[in-house]
Write a protein that holds these residues in place. Structure first.
Motif, PDB file in Angstrom:
ATOM      1  N   GLY A   1       0.837  -1.199   0.000  1.00 40.76           N
ATOM      2  CA  GLY A   1       0.000   0.000   0.000  1.00 40.76           C
ATOM      3  C   GLY A   1       0.865   1.240   0.000  1.00 40.76           C
TER       4      GLY A   1
ATOM      5  N   THR B   1       4.133  -2.230   3.478  1.00 39.34           N
ATOM      6  CA  THR B   1       3.805  -3.556   2.949  1.00 39.34           C
ATOM      7  C   THR B   1       3.500  -4.485   4.117  1.00 39.34           C
ATOM      8  OG1 THR B   1       6.020  -4.529   3.022  1.00 39.34           O
ATOM      9  CG2 THR B   1       5.496  -3.159   1.109  1.00 39.34           C
TER      10      THR B   1
ATOM     11  N   ALA C   1      -6.191  -2.150   5.395  1.00 41.03           N
ATOM     12  CA  ALA C   1      -6.316  -0.850   4.730  1.00 41.03           C
ATOM     13  C   ALA C   1      -5.704   0.255   5.584  1.00 41.03           C
ATOM     14  CB  ALA C   1      -7.779  -0.554   4.434  1.00 41.03           C
TER      15      ALA C   1
ATOM     16  N   LEU D   1      -1.784  -0.109   5.887  1.00 35.78           N
ATOM     17  CA  LEU D   1      -0.995   0.176   4.686  1.00 35.78           C
ATOM     18  C   LEU D   1      -1.369   1.498   4.025  1.00 35.78           C
ATOM     19  CD1 LEU D   1      -0.840  -3.371   3.035  1.00 35.78           C
ATOM     20  CD2 LEU D   1       0.656  -2.335   4.755  1.00 35.78           C
TER      21      LEU D   1
ATOM     22  N   ILE E   1      -4.201   2.431   2.700  1.00 34.01           N
ATOM     23  CA  ILE E   1      -5.020   2.269   1.500  1.00 34.01           C
ATOM     24  C   ILE E   1      -6.346   2.995   1.714  1.00 34.01           C
ATOM     25  CG2 ILE E   1      -6.215   0.605   0.019  1.00 34.01           C
ATOM     26  CD1 ILE E   1      -3.988  -1.416   0.906  1.00 34.01           C
ATOM     27  N   GLU E   2      -6.688   3.820   0.771  1.00 28.95           N
ATOM     28  CA  GLU E   2      -7.906   4.614   0.887  1.00 28.95           C
ATOM     29  C   GLU E   2      -9.116   3.762   0.517  1.00 28.95           C
ATOM     30  OE1 GLU E   2      -9.777   8.762  -0.923  1.00 28.95           O
ATOM     31  OE2 GLU E   2      -7.702   8.210  -1.326  1.00 28.95           O
TER      32      GLU E   2
ATOM     33  N   GLY F   1     -11.727  -0.648  -1.651  1.00 34.27           N
ATOM     34  CA  GLY F   1     -10.575   0.222  -1.848  1.00 34.27           C
ATOM     35  C   GLY F   1     -10.066   0.014  -3.259  1.00 34.27           C
TER      36      GLY F   1
ATOM     37  N   VAL G   1      -4.656  -1.877  -5.182  1.00 36.13           N
ATOM     38  CA  VAL G   1      -3.836  -2.555  -4.182  1.00 36.13           C
ATOM     39  C   VAL G   1      -2.898  -3.518  -4.903  1.00 36.13           C
ATOM     40  CG1 VAL G   1      -3.846  -4.039  -2.150  1.00 36.13           C
ATOM     41  CG2 VAL G   1      -5.666  -2.357  -2.478  1.00 36.13           C
TER      42      VAL G   1
END
Lengths: 158, 98
Positions: A32, A36, A57, A60, A62-63, A85, A88
């Protein structure tokens, strides 16, 4: 690449009277924006989509898109909810061999209240995001799984 | 030769001995058909019963336990002490549901 099945402790059943079962679970890396993470991924041919725990999410960076809810229902009726999300990166590596690819949309799910610890930490690799890109041969005689990219796989340089 | 290799692999750890009706240990072959990919398959270490409920850190290839602890942080530190920079973490839950 080839990976051995992994042993999991289970309650014996009439069909499987052993307290150990061997499952096709492979080590996989998730990448992300802010880091990682290596996780174990269950190769689940009964899963339509690849899914990740919601905690990944946040770990990392992640949106997730609150406008895109994710809802899944298992064969036994159990439900899981979360949000999608995007973009990825996944990596499957063994020795010098490495396959990296991007999943454009992926579901991040909250842990169900009755999830056991294995379910909380093991991701599900389903058709969208995994089996679509790889030919997978399950070899129960040798307790291993062989994974090869197919013509739909596009390597992501990372 | 193939049988010798199998015996050597099985002798590395008592965990590799068959302990169930369906485990692969007695069936794992290290053949060399085609010479590609085949000899990568080895059996992951079994989690000792004593670690039930603990966090376990695995080597990056998922085959060996490199550390453990009652918390994730403990397991991470144990893995780092063992020199594993890219561990995979798992909670050893004992008997699981199907």
């Amino acid at each position: 690449v080839m990976f051995p099945f992994r042993p999991c402790d289970v309650e014996p059943s009439p069909a499987h009277p052993s307290n150990r079962i061997w499952r096709p679970i492979v080590p996989i890396r998730i990448v992300g924006p802010s880091g990682t993470k290596r996780l174990f991924g269950l190769l689940d041919t009964g899963a339509d989509e690849t899914k990740l725990p919601m905690g990944v999410a946040s770990d990392l960076g992640i949106e997730i898109d609150p406008q895109q809810p994710a809802r899944f229902q298992g064969l036994a009726g159990q439900q899981a909810k979360g949000f999608y999300g995007k973009d990825v990166c996944f990596e499957l590596r063994q020795g010098q061999k490495s396959y990296r690819w991007i999943i454009a949309k992926i579901a991040f799910l909250y842990d169900p209240p009755d999830a056991n610890e294995e379910e909380k930490i093991t991701i599900t690799l389903g058709h969208v995001g995994f089996f679509r890109y790889f030919n997978v041969a399950f070899d129960h005689q040798r307790s291993r799984v062989k994974i090869r990219p197919n013509g739909l796989f596009r390597h992501h340089p990372g | 030769m193939l049988e010798q290799q199998r015996s050597d692999a099985a002798s590395q750890s008592p965990e590799l001995k068959p302990d169930s009706t369906s485990g692969p240990s007695s069936q794992v072959h290290f053949d060399a058909v085609g010479g590609v990919d085949v000899d990568h398959a080895t059996v992951p270490q079994s989690i000792p019963r004593a670690l039930a409920g603990c966090w376990v850190a695995w080597s990056a290839d998922g085959l060996s336990i490199v550390g453990s602890g009652t918390t994730l942080q403990d397991a991470a530190e144990a893995a780092m002490t063992a020199g594993e920079t890219d561990p995979i973490f798992e909670r050893a839950a004992g008997v699981l549901r199907r």
